[in-house]
Design a protein around this motif. Structure first.
Motif, short mmCIF file in Angstrom:
data_model
loop_
_atom_site.label_atom_id
_atom_site.label_comp_id
_atom_site.label_asym_id
_atom_site.label_seq_id
_atom_site.Cartn_x
_atom_site.Cartn_y
_atom_site.Cartn_z
N SER A 121 -0.08 -14.46 -3.58
CA SER A 121 -0.57 -15.01 -2.32
C SER A 121 -1.63 -14.13 -1.68
N LEU A 122 -1.55 -12.82 -1.93
CA LEU A 122 -2.53 -11.88 -1.39
C LEU A 122 -3.60 -11.51 -2.41
N GLY A 123 -3.28 -11.70 -3.70
CA GLY A 123 -4.22 -11.30 -4.74
C GLY A 123 -4.29 -9.80 -4.91
N GLN A 124 -3.17 -9.10 -4.68
CA GLN A 124 -3.17 -7.65 -4.80
C GLN A 124 -1.75 -7.14 -5.04
N TYR A 125 -1.67 -5.92 -5.55
CA TYR A 125 -0.37 -5.27 -5.67
C TYR A 125 0.10 -4.83 -4.29
N VAL A 126 1.37 -5.07 -4.00
CA VAL A 126 1.93 -4.66 -2.71
C VAL A 126 2.84 -3.45 -2.85
N LYS A 127 3.16 -3.10 -4.11
CA LYS A 127 4.00 -1.91 -4.32
C LYS A 127 3.75 -1.35 -5.71
N PHE A 128 3.74 -0.02 -5.78
CA PHE A 128 3.71 0.70 -7.06
C PHE A 128 4.82 1.74 -7.06
N GLN A 129 5.44 1.89 -8.20
CA GLN A 129 6.41 2.97 -8.41
C GLN A 129 6.00 3.68 -9.68
N ARG A 130 5.60 4.98 -9.57
CA ARG A 130 5.02 5.70 -10.70
C ARG A 130 5.86 6.94 -11.03
N ASP A 131 6.02 7.16 -12.33
CA ASP A 131 6.66 8.38 -12.83
C ASP A 131 5.69 9.07 -13.77
N TYR A 132 5.40 10.35 -13.48
CA TYR A 132 4.45 11.13 -14.26
C TYR A 132 5.20 12.06 -15.21
N THR A 133 4.73 12.15 -16.45
CA THR A 133 5.28 13.07 -17.43
C THR A 133 4.14 13.88 -18.03
N TYR A 134 4.23 15.21 -17.95
CA TYR A 134 3.18 16.10 -18.44
C TYR A 134 3.63 16.76 -19.74
N THR A 135 2.74 16.82 -20.71
CA THR A 135 3.03 17.48 -21.97
C THR A 135 2.82 18.98 -21.83
N GLY A 136 3.84 19.76 -22.19
CA GLY A 136 3.73 21.21 -22.07
C GLY A 136 4.16 21.69 -20.71
N ALA A 137 3.46 22.69 -20.19
CA ALA A 137 3.82 23.29 -18.90
C ALA A 137 3.76 22.24 -17.79
N GLN A 138 4.73 22.34 -16.87
CA GLN A 138 4.81 21.41 -15.75
C GLN A 138 4.16 22.02 -14.52
N PRO A 139 3.02 21.49 -14.07
CA PRO A 139 2.32 22.07 -12.91
C PRO A 139 3.06 21.78 -11.61
N ASN A 140 3.47 22.83 -10.91
CA ASN A 140 4.31 22.68 -9.72
C ASN A 140 3.72 21.78 -8.65
N LEU A 141 2.41 21.83 -8.46
CA LEU A 141 1.78 21.10 -7.37
C LEU A 141 1.23 19.75 -7.81
N TYR A 142 1.74 19.24 -8.94
CA TYR A 142 1.35 17.91 -9.40
C TYR A 142 2.48 16.92 -9.13
N ILE A 143 2.12 15.64 -8.97
CA ILE A 143 3.10 14.61 -8.63
C ILE A 143 4.02 14.32 -9.81
#
Length: 338
Positions: free
Chosen positions: A302-324
């Motif tokens: 009805s709006l032609g857009q996303y109204v919600k996102f739910q994201r999970d990030y996975t980093y290969t190797g070291a995990q950067p503390n200040l990243y989402i």
């Protein structure tokens, strides 16, 4: 949701099949004869229709029509009081489903046929961008070090081109423009220009080639697509993206802006060849860092857009503390220009 009108008509007089009390069934969809559909008493058949089409079943002799079963996903409403020869429904289904009809001769109830009406999932076309339209989103981020941060931003459509592509500005809670985006007529992102903010190179233009394809029209339940693009910034950052997307379901979603009928879309993106120096293998010399974003998006037709996102990030190797690590983004308000 679009409605599908299903008119089921029985015509009196005459006999069908090999029996004087038998009958033959034919069908039209949106006024066009379905030549592949022909069912006589003692047989079963399937009639395929798209949501929004009108389907008419006709009998060569008097019959009674009974809904034997109907998928819960298909809503049907009786439009008129039933008669001996006509049964009139409206049907709607965002995710598609079946209605099974039992047809019996009025003269001899032992002479029967079965018709399965298969309603395809509702298909949705893109909405045109509207100049001056604004959408405000609330964002909640959880970082690798478990820090939680909340913020809001407002996106305003500032340019709409003749081909339907458009430009939008993103403003923070202080009403300062932080980014400018361009998108094609389908709403898929083409570029991002950093304007202001901490650590930002003002005027840094980043392009998605060919585009970041979070939408693939027509959109409907069961639709799957793949897409790849190259993301490159004038200031030097680059990465490659590979997307696998599937429209999982049709469901209601509740966000601060209200309750919407939405398509639940899975968007799994693998990012490679990143030269982000904070990621393993991402030095400017190697540029081989890899990370993943597992996203569930709720797209409101009805709006032609996303109204919600739910994201999970996975980093290969070291995990950067200040990243989402996890992020939830929800539509807070939406306004069309008067």
């Amino acid at each position: 949701m679009c409605l599908l009108g299903l008119v089921i008509a029985g015509c009196g007089g005459g006999g069908g099949g090999d029996d004087d009390n038998g009958f033959d069934l034919t069908a039209t969809v949106d006024g066009k004869s379905v030549d592949s559909f022909h069912v006589s008493d003692g047989q079963s058949g399937t009639l395929n229709v798209n949501s929004g089409q009108e389907a008419v079943l006709k009998s060569s002799a008097g019959v009674t029509w009974t809904v034997q079963s109907a998928d819960p996903a298909v809503a049907y409403t009786q439009v008129k009081d039933p008669t001996d020869t006509v049964l009139d429904y409206t049907l709607s289904s965002a995710q598609g489903g079946n209605i099974v009809l039992s047809v019996a001769s009025k003269e001899d109830g032992n002479l029967k046929a079965t018709v399965t009406v298969v309603v395809a999932p509702q298909q949705y076309a893109p909405k045109d961008a509207v100049l001056g339209a604004t959408s405000t989103y609330a964002v909640s981020d959880v970082y690798v070090n478990s820090t939680v941060q909340s913020s809001t931003y407002t996106r305003e459509t500032t340019v709409v081109n003749p081909d339907g592509s458009y430009t939008s500005d993103s403003r923070n809670s202080s009403n300062v423009v932080t980014d400018t985006y361009t998108a094609n007529a389908d709403g898929n992102r083409l570029s991002r220009t950093y304007v202001s903010g901490s650590g930002v190179v003002p005027g840094n233009v980043c392009t998605y080639t060919p585009s970041r394809e979070y939408l693939s029209f027509p959109m409907y339940v069961g639709k799957s697509w793949t897409s790849t693009w190259e993301y490159a910034c004038a200031a030097g950052y680059h990465e490659s993206a590979s997307l696998n997307a599937t429209v999982l379901n049709a469901e209601k979603v509740i966000v601060p802006a209200g309750t919407f009928d939405a398509l639940r879309v899975q968007l799994d993106t693998v990012l490679t060849n990143s030269n982000d120096g904070n990621l393993t293998g991402g030095s400017t010399l190697t540029g081989q860092a890899t990370y993943r974003i597992a996203t569930i998006g709720w797209y409101a037709p009805s709006l032609g857009q996303y109204v919600k996102f739910q994201r999970d990030y996975t980093y290969t190797g070291a995990q950067p503390n200040l990243y989402i690590r996890n992020e939830v983004e929800q539509l807070q308000s939406q306004q069309q220009p008067r």
